[in-house]
Design an enzyme around this catalytic site. Structure first.
Site, PDB file in Angstrom:
ATOM      1  N   LYS A 270       3.876 -13.743   0.401  1.00  0.00           N
ATOM      2  CA  LYS A 270       4.460 -13.144   1.608  1.00  0.00           C
ATOM      3  C   LYS A 270       3.646 -11.930   2.050  1.00  0.00           C
ATOM      4  CE  LYS A 270       8.087 -10.133   1.440  1.00  0.00           C
ATOM      5  NZ  LYS A 270       7.759  -8.932   2.237  1.00  0.00           N
ATOM      6  N   ASN A 271       3.372 -11.029   1.113  1.00  0.00           N
ATOM      7  CA  ASN A 271       2.741  -9.766   1.497  1.00  0.00           C
ATOM      8  C   ASN A 271       1.268  -9.917   1.862  1.00  0.00           C
ATOM      9  OD1 ASN A 271       5.151  -8.532   1.179  1.00  0.00           O
ATOM     10  ND2 ASN A 271       4.614  -7.368  -0.662  1.00  0.00           N
TER      11      ASN A 271
ATOM     12  N   ARG B 247      10.143  -4.772   8.947  1.00  0.00           N
ATOM     13  CA  ARG B 247       9.359  -3.543   9.136  1.00  0.00           C
ATOM     14  C   ARG B 247       7.862  -3.826   9.211  1.00  0.00           C
ATOM     15  NH1 ARG B 247      10.942   1.290   7.989  1.00  0.00           N
ATOM     16  NH2 ARG B 247       8.857   1.664   7.218  1.00  0.00           N
TER      17      ARG B 247
ATOM     18  N   CYS C 271      15.452   1.902   6.204  1.00  0.00           N
ATOM     19  CA  CYS C 271      15.802   0.622   5.599  1.00  0.00           C
ATOM     20  C   CYS C 271      16.469   0.892   4.256  1.00  0.00           C
ATOM     21  CB  CYS C 271      14.592  -0.282   5.454  1.00  0.00           C
ATOM     22  SG  CYS C 271      13.473   0.226   4.189  1.00  0.00           S
TER      23      CYS C 271
ATOM     24  N   PRO D  58       8.298   6.010   6.098  1.00  0.00           N
ATOM     25  CA  PRO D  58       7.639   6.430   7.341  1.00  0.00           C
ATOM     26  C   PRO D  58       6.315   5.691   7.580  1.00  0.00           C
ATOM     27  CG  PRO D  58       7.374   8.103   5.641  1.00  0.00           C
ATOM     28  CD  PRO D  58       8.235   7.032   5.052  1.00  0.00           C
ATOM     29  N   VAL D  59       5.766   5.832   8.803  1.00  0.00           N
ATOM     30  CA  VAL D  59       4.472   5.202   9.116  1.00  0.00           C
ATOM     31  C   VAL D  59       3.456   6.259   9.560  1.00  0.00           C
ATOM     32  CG1 VAL D  59       5.376   2.900   9.650  1.00  0.00           C
ATOM     33  CG2 VAL D  59       5.235   4.609  11.468  1.00  0.00           C
ATOM     34  N   ASP D  60       3.685   7.511   9.173  1.00  0.00           N
ATOM     35  CA  ASP D  60       2.790   8.596   9.607  1.00  0.00           C
ATOM     36  C   ASP D  60       1.337   8.344   9.196  1.00  0.00           C
ATOM     37  OD1 ASP D  60       4.052   8.992   6.990  1.00  0.00           O
ATOM     38  OD2 ASP D  60       2.827  10.786   6.842  1.00  0.00           O
TER      39      ASP D  60
ATOM     40  N   ILE E  44       7.719   4.792  -6.383  1.00  0.00           N
ATOM     41  CA  ILE E  44       7.164   4.464  -5.060  1.00  0.00           C
ATOM     42  C   ILE E  44       8.188   4.695  -3.949  1.00  0.00           C
ATOM     43  CG2 ILE E  44       5.987   2.686  -3.670  1.00  0.00           C
ATOM     44  CD1 ILE E  44       4.407   3.442  -6.168  1.00  0.00           C
TER      45      ILE E  44
ATOM     46  N   ARG F 190      13.991 -13.942   3.071  1.00  0.00           N
ATOM     47  CA  ARG F 190      12.832 -13.261   3.651  1.00  0.00           C
ATOM     48  C   ARG F 190      11.588 -13.490   2.799  1.00  0.00           C
ATOM     49  NH1 ARG F 190      13.217  -7.529   3.440  1.00  0.00           N
ATOM     50  NH2 ARG F 190      11.035  -7.895   3.888  1.00  0.00           N
TER      51      ARG F 190
HETATM   52  C1  UD1 Z   1       4.243  -2.846   0.920  1.00  0.00           C
HETATM   53  C2  UD1 Z   1       4.923  -4.155   0.588  1.00  0.00           C
HETATM   54  C3  UD1 Z   1       6.174  -3.922  -0.239  1.00  0.00           C
HETATM   55  C4  UD1 Z   1       5.849  -3.089  -1.472  1.00  0.00           C
HETATM   56  C5  UD1 Z   1       5.083  -1.818  -1.095  1.00  0.00           C
HETATM   57  C6  UD1 Z   1       4.593  -1.036  -2.292  1.00  0.00           C
HETATM   58  C7  UD1 Z   1       4.329  -5.581   2.443  1.00  0.00           C
HETATM   59  C8  UD1 Z   1       4.766  -6.304   3.662  1.00  0.00           C
HETATM   60  N1  UD1 Z   1       5.250  -4.841   1.812  1.00  0.00           N
HETATM   61  O1  UD1 Z   1       5.165  -2.090   1.703  1.00  0.00           O
HETATM   62  O2  UD1 Z   1       6.704  -5.197  -0.627  1.00  0.00           O
HETATM   63  O3  UD1 Z   1       7.040  -2.725  -2.121  1.00  0.00           O
HETATM   64  O4  UD1 Z   1       3.936  -2.158  -0.293  1.00  0.00           O
HETATM   65  O5  UD1 Z   1       3.813  -1.823  -3.122  1.00  0.00           O
HETATM   66  O6  UD1 Z   1       3.218  -5.696   2.002  1.00  0.00           O
HETATM   67  N2  UD1 Z   1       4.444   6.071   3.001  1.00  0.00           N
HETATM   68  C9  UD1 Z   1       4.444   7.221   3.761  1.00  0.00           C
HETATM   69  N3  UD1 Z   1       3.836   7.206   4.987  1.00  0.00           N
HETATM   70  C10 UD1 Z   1       3.225   6.075   5.481  1.00  0.00           C
HETATM   71  C11 UD1 Z   1       3.234   4.909   4.692  1.00  0.00           C
HETATM   72  C12 UD1 Z   1       3.845   4.930   3.445  1.00  0.00           C
HETATM   73  O7  UD1 Z   1       4.988   8.250   3.365  1.00  0.00           O
HETATM   74  O8  UD1 Z   1       2.691   6.107   6.589  1.00  0.00           O
HETATM   75  C13 UD1 Z   1       5.087   6.060   1.659  1.00  0.00           C
HETATM   76  C14 UD1 Z   1       6.302   5.130   1.628  1.00  0.00           C
HETATM   77  O9  UD1 Z   1       7.468   5.765   2.074  1.00  0.00           O
HETATM   78  C15 UD1 Z   1       6.354   4.784   0.156  1.00  0.00           C
HETATM   79  C16 UD1 Z   1       4.879   4.754  -0.256  1.00  0.00           C
HETATM   80  O10 UD1 Z   1       4.194   5.492   0.729  1.00  0.00           O
HETATM   81  O11 UD1 Z   1       7.012   5.785  -0.553  1.00  0.00           O
HETATM   82  C17 UD1 Z   1       4.279   3.378  -0.364  1.00  0.00           C
HETATM   83  O12 UD1 Z   1       4.531   2.647   0.830  1.00  0.00           O
HETATM   84  P1  UD1 Z   1       3.544   1.495   1.322  1.00  0.00           P
HETATM   85  O13 UD1 Z   1       2.516   1.259   0.282  1.00  0.00           O
HETATM   86  O14 UD1 Z   1       3.072   1.833   2.689  1.00  0.00           O
HETATM   87  O15 UD1 Z   1       4.515   0.250   1.398  1.00  0.00           O
HETATM   88  P2  UD1 Z   1       4.667  -0.837   2.536  1.00  0.00           P
HETATM   89  O16 UD1 Z   1       3.319  -1.140   3.126  1.00  0.00           O
HETATM   90  O17 UD1 Z   1       5.759  -0.448   3.460  1.00  0.00           O
END
Ligand code: UD1
Length: 419
Positions: free
Chosen positions: A22-23, A91, A115, A121-123, A326, A396
Site C-alpha cells: 500500500k505505502n 491523508r 487523524c 502535520p505537513v510542514d 513516531i 484501507r
Molecule cells: C507514512 C506511512 C505510514 C507510516 C509512517 C511512518 C504512507 C502512506 N504512510 O506516513 O503508514 O506509519 O510513514 O513510518 O506511506 N511530521 C511532521 N511534519 C511533516 C511530516 C511529518 O512533523 O511535515 C511528523 C509526523 O507527525 C510523524 C513523523 O513526522 O510524527 C513521521 O511522519 P511521516 O514519516 O511523514 O509519516 P507519513 O508519511 O504520514
C-alpha cells in the site's frame, strides 16, 4: 457498516501470499501525475486507499484502468485540485502536491485534518517544496501552491526523516531545473521503490535508501511498466498471526530483506522463521517470550507493526515494554485489547504489557488501520467469538484479508449490521 466475526483459538496452517505494498503503491500511482506518457503498473493491491487514489487521479484528469492487480494511467487534460472529500478519507492524498507543482506549476490540495493517530502535520512537505521555489498560502482550508517559473534544484535538510515529505520532494525534484540534494530523508523501502520507479521513467535519482538523496532534474518523465514491491507490513502481520495462533504459515512474496527489525523481534520472542520455498516459514513451537519494542524510522522497528506486536506480547510469557516514538496517540487499540482480557498500562508514549493471560473474544472497534489489524490478530488468538467493528479502516490496507485468513484455516467472516 461491515464487521468481522472471528471464532478464535485455531492454529493457522498453510500458505498465504502477500500483496503489493500500500505505502509504495500510493506514491508510485501519484507519481504518474508527473509522467508524460502511459504507465502500466503490476502487483497493485486491491485496497480502499488504492480506489481513493484512482479516484483522485481521475478527478485530476488522468484516464485509468485497474483490474486484477494491473493498473494503467494515461495522459489527459489535467486539473490541479485534490478536494476535501477525498483528502479527508486518505491523508496520503497530499502526495499529489509535489508532482502537480512539478508538472502544472500550481496545485490546490485540501489540508488534511487531524487523524486518529495524532496531528500529522505537513510542514516539512511545504518547506522542502518552498526550498525548490514554490510559494504557498492557505485558502479556505486548501493549500494553494504555485511556482510560475517552475521548480529549481536546491540543497536542504528535513527536520525529521518524514516518509511522505521525502516522497513529495522527490517527485517534485525530478522535474526541477538543476540538482537537488536532500538530507536527513526517510530511508523506508517504499521510498526506494518510488525512486526506482521514477528512474525507470527517466529520472536521475541517487542515494535512495540512504539519508541523502541527490536528484538531477530532467525535462520530461516517460511512461513505463513497473511492478509494485510486496507489502512488508502485511507480511509482518501474517508472521504474527502464525505466532499468536501457535500455527505454521508459509508467507509467500515476502520482502524479507526489508523486514530485519520485525523478524529479529519475532525470533527473540521465540518464533522460528526460516527462508524456505520462496517465502518465510513461520511457527512458534514453544511458548512465546516477551520482548521490548521501540518504534523508529527504517531500518528500526516500524510503527506500523507496533499494534500487532502488542498482541503477541499479550500472548507471551513475562512483561514487555512498547515505546512509540513516531506518532502521538497511537495506542488506540490498547483499550480494546484490555476489553479482551489483556493487561496493558499506558504511560505517555510507553505501554507495559503483562503477558501470559488468555485473551477472550469480545465486541471491539477498529480505530485505525493497524489498530484494526491488531484486533483481528487478537480475535484469532482469543477463546470464543470476537466481533471487530468498523472494518473499513482495515479495508484501507489489507487486500482480501478475510479470504486469505480463511484459506489458512481461520474461522473469520465478514458480516453486515443487518446479518
Ligand atoms: C507514512 C506511512 C505510514 C507510516 C509512517 C511512518 C504512507 C502512506 N504512510 O506516513 O503508514 O506509519 O510513514 O513510518 O506511506 N511530521 C511532521 N511534519 C511533516 C511530516 C511529518 O512533523 O511535515 C511528523 C509526523 O507527525 C510523524 C513523523 O513526522 O510524527 C513521521 O511522519 P511521516 O514519516 O511523514 O509519516 P507519513 O508519511 O504520514
Amino acid at each position: 457498516m461491515d464487521s468481522f466475526l472471528i471464532r478464535g483459538g485455531i492454529p493457522l496452517k498453510g500458505e498465504i501470499t502477500v500483496s503489493g505494498s500500500k505505502n509504495a503503491a500510493l506514491p508510485i500511482l501519484m507519481a504518474s501525475i508527473a509522467v508524460d506518457g502511459e504507465v502500466h503498473y503490476g502487483n497493485v493491491p486491491d485496497l480502499r486507499d488504492i480506489r481513493t487514489t484512482i479516484r483522485l487521479l481521475n478527478i485530476l484528469g488522468r484516464q485509468t484502468t485497474w483490474k486484477d492487480g494491473h493498473a494503467c494511467v494515461c495522459n489527459g487534460e489535467m486539473g490541479i485540485e485534490a478536494p476535501y472529500d477525498l483528502v479527508k478519507t486518505m491523508r496520503a492524498s497530499v502526495l499529489c502536491l509535489g508532482p502537480l507543482l512539478a508538472r502544472k506549476r500550481e496545485a490546490r490540495v485540501s489540508l488534511p485534518g487531524g487523524c486518529a493517530i495524532g496531528a500529522r502535520p505537513v510542514d516539512q512537505h511545504l518547506l522542502a517544496l518552498e526550498e525548490m521555489g514554490a510559494h504557498f498560502d492557505l485558502q479556505n482550508g486548501y493549500i494553494h501552491g504555485v511556482c510560475p517559473d517552475g521548480l529549481k534544484g536546491a540543497h536542504f535538510s528535513f527536520a525529521m526523516p518524514t516518509v511522505g515529505g521525502t516522497e513529495n520532494a522527490l517527485m517534485a525534484a525530478c522535474l526541477a531545473q538543476g540538482e537537488t540534494v536532500m538530507e536527513n530523508v526517510a530511508r523506508e523501502p517504499e521510498i526506494v521503490d518510488l525512486a526506482n520507479f521514477l528512474n525507470r521513467c527517466g529520472a536521475h535519482i541517487e542515494g535512495q535508501g540512504s539519508s541523502v538523496i541527490t536528484v538531477r532534474g530532467v525535462e520530461r518523465l516517460y511512461g513505463c511498466s513497473y511492478d509494485i514491491m510486496p507489502d512488508r507490513i502485511e507480511a509482518g502481520t501474517f508472521l504474527v498471526a502464525a505466532g499468536v495462533t501457535g500455527g505454521e504459515l508459509l508467507v509467500k512474496n515476502c520482502p524479507s530483506g526489508d523486514m530485519a527489525a520485525v523478524i529479529g523481534k519475532l525470533r527473540e520472542a521465540g518464533m522460528v522463521i526460516e527462508e524456505q520455498q520462496g517465502g518465510l516459514l513461520a511457527s512458534a513451537p514453544s511458548p512465546l517470550k516477551s520482548v521490548d519494542i521501540s518504534t523508529q524510522p527504517h531500518p528500526g522497528f516500524p510503527t506500523d507493526m507496533q499494534a500487532q506486536l502488542m498482541v503477541l506480547l499479550c500472548c507471551a510469557e513475562g512483561s514487555g515494554m512498547v515505546k512509540e516514538n513516531i506518532f502521538e496517540n497511537r495506542f488506540m487499540h490498547v483499550q480494546e485489547l484490555v476489553r479482551m482480557g489483556a493487561d496493558i498500562q499506558v504511560n505517555g508514549s510507553s505501554a507495559l504489557v503483562r503477558g501470559g493471560r488468555k485473551l477472550e473474544g469480545a465486541p471491539v472497534m477498529a480505530s485505525d488501520l493497524r489498530a484494526g489489524a491488531a484486533l483481528v490478530l487478537a480475535g484469532l488468538a482469543a477463546e470464543g467469538e470476537t466481533k471487530v467493528q468498523r472494518v473499513y479502516h482495515i479495508d484501507r490496507g489489507y487486500d482480501h484479508l478475510v479470504d486469505k485468513l480463511s484459506a489458512v484455516g481461520a474461522d473469520i467472516r465478514r458480516v453486515n449490521e443487518q446479518d
